[in-house]
Design a protein around this motif. Structure first.
Motif, PDB file in Angstrom:
ATOM      1  N   ASP A  68       0.833  -1.197   0.000  1.00  0.00           N
ATOM      2  CA  ASP A  68       0.000   0.000   0.000  1.00  0.00           C
ATOM      3  C   ASP A  68       0.861   1.237   0.000  1.00  0.00           C
ATOM      4  O   ASP A  68       2.019   1.210   0.412  1.00  0.00           O
ATOM      5  CB  ASP A  68      -0.934   0.010   1.220  1.00  0.00           C
ATOM      6  N   THR A  70       0.072   5.380   1.066  1.00  0.00           N
ATOM      7  CA  THR A  70      -0.958   6.273   1.596  1.00  0.00           C
ATOM      8  C   THR A  70      -0.457   7.698   1.587  1.00  0.00           C
ATOM      9  O   THR A  70       0.718   7.944   1.845  1.00  0.00           O
ATOM     10  CB  THR A  70      -1.299   5.854   3.047  1.00  0.00           C
ATOM     11  N   GLY A 150       1.502   8.161  12.699  1.00  0.00           N
ATOM     12  CA  GLY A 150       1.557   9.155  11.621  1.00  0.00           C
ATOM     13  C   GLY A 150       0.758  10.405  11.955  1.00  0.00           C
ATOM     14  O   GLY A 150       0.914  10.993  13.033  1.00  0.00           O
TER      15      GLY A 150
HETATM   16  P1  IMP Z   1       3.243   5.263   3.679  1.00  0.00           P
HETATM   17  O1  IMP Z   1       2.033   4.695   3.076  1.00  0.00           O
HETATM   18  O2  IMP Z   1       3.847   4.337   4.685  1.00  0.00           O
HETATM   19  O3  IMP Z   1       4.243   5.744   2.663  1.00  0.00           O
HETATM   20  O4  IMP Z   1       2.761   6.494   4.540  1.00  0.00           O
HETATM   21  C1  IMP Z   1       2.989   7.832   4.164  1.00  0.00           C
HETATM   22  C2  IMP Z   1       2.831   8.738   5.359  1.00  0.00           C
HETATM   23  O5  IMP Z   1       1.465   8.784   5.744  1.00  0.00           O
HETATM   24  C3  IMP Z   1       3.623   8.364   6.608  1.00  0.00           C
HETATM   25  O6  IMP Z   1       4.068   9.544   7.205  1.00  0.00           O
HETATM   26  C4  IMP Z   1       2.629   7.674   7.485  1.00  0.00           C
HETATM   27  O7  IMP Z   1       2.927   7.842   8.837  1.00  0.00           O
HETATM   28  C5  IMP Z   1       1.349   8.411   7.092  1.00  0.00           C
HETATM   29  N1  IMP Z   1       0.208   7.507   7.239  1.00  0.00           N
HETATM   30  C6  IMP Z   1      -0.052   6.404   6.511  1.00  0.00           C
HETATM   31  N2  IMP Z   1      -1.167   5.817   6.941  1.00  0.00           N
HETATM   32  C7  IMP Z   1      -1.614   6.585   7.970  1.00  0.00           C
HETATM   33  C8  IMP Z   1      -2.728   6.489   8.862  1.00  0.00           C
HETATM   34  O8  IMP Z   1      -3.541   5.559   8.815  1.00  0.00           O
HETATM   35  N3  IMP Z   1      -2.838   7.453   9.789  1.00  0.00           N
HETATM   36  C9  IMP Z   1      -1.967   8.496   9.898  1.00  0.00           C
HETATM   37  N4  IMP Z   1      -0.913   8.629   9.118  1.00  0.00           N
HETATM   38  C10 IMP Z   1      -0.734   7.673   8.155  1.00  0.00           C
END
Ligand code: IMP
Length: 199
Positions: A68, A70, A150
């Motif tokens: 994933d 995000t 996050g």
């Molecule tokens: P990645 O998907 O791990 O690349 O996440 C990208 C950024 O979004 C990171 O800083 C994560 O901490 C934040 N993030 C991803 N999913 C969530 C969530 O469910 N809640 C809060 N922050 C998120």
């Protein structure tokens, strides 16, 4: 039960997805399959990054796999930090740094609208599929709550008066961007593979 690798090293995400798919899929982590290398997220969109991670594992390790990516997309910031959410305050920064920067950027902004968007790329039986989950909400003026990870303390989902970090894991998992995308993927796998146990 169908075994599938989740290409992440984020233990919060692993725990979350294991709860969401409990009784439906057996989720293996990267360390479960002996993959200890860092998979670089070099894409410029969430789709690209999810595909890069899922295909890396599928091609090198031969497992069915999903990954994933995000992003937190803030309307007043033109969709930023988006795909750069993890590195918003700079390389190797912590969640605290990212939230501090976000709240500072938004200090004089009345438009607090934002959304979390997750894209899941699934590499399974030689095919690739994408699934998306979006949750709309607003950015709070101060951090609230201590659960989650996050940006959870500064994101309040639409229809709630608490942040993700105040709602706690169980409530968050009912409505989150990741659980919406995961639900779509699980439904696809259930429809496709008779061997997967129903929820
Ligand atoms: P990645 O998907 O791990 O690349 O996440 C990208 C950024 O979004 C990171 O800083 C994560 O901490 C934040 N993030 C991803 N999913 C969530 C969530 O469910 N809640 C809060 N922050 C998120």
């Amino acid at each position: 039960m169908k075994k599938i690798v989740f290409a992440t090293n984020n233990r919060h995400k692993l725990e979350e997805i294991r709860k969401i798919t409990k009784g439906t899929l057996e989720i293996l982590s990267l360390s479960d399959i002996g993959c200890h290398e860092e998979i670089e997220e070099t894409g410029s969109t969430l789709d690209e990054n999810a595909i890069i991670k899922a295909t890396y594992v599928h091609e090198r390790y031969g497992y069915d796999c999903f990954a994933d990516d995000t992003g937190l997309e803030v309307e007043a910031l033109g969709g930023a930090p988006g795909v750069y959410s993890a590195r918003y305050a700079g390389e190797a920064c912590q969640a605290e740094d990212n939230m501090r920067k976000l709240l500072a950027e938004m200090e004089h902004n009345e438009n607090r609208k934002a959304q979390f968007r997750t894209v899941i790329a699934l590499c399974c039986n030689g095919e690739q599929h994408l699934f998306e989950g979006v949750i709309r909400g607003t950015i709070t003026r101060v951090k609230r709550g201590s659960d989650g990870f996050g940006y959870d303390p500064v994101f309040m989902p639409e229809g709630y008066d608490r942040t993700f970090a105040e709602l706690g894991d169980e409530a968050k998992n009912q409505i989150s961007h990741r659980s919406l995308a995961t639900g779509k993927m699980v439904q696809y796998l259930l429809d496709r593979f008779q061997t997967v146990n129903p929820r």
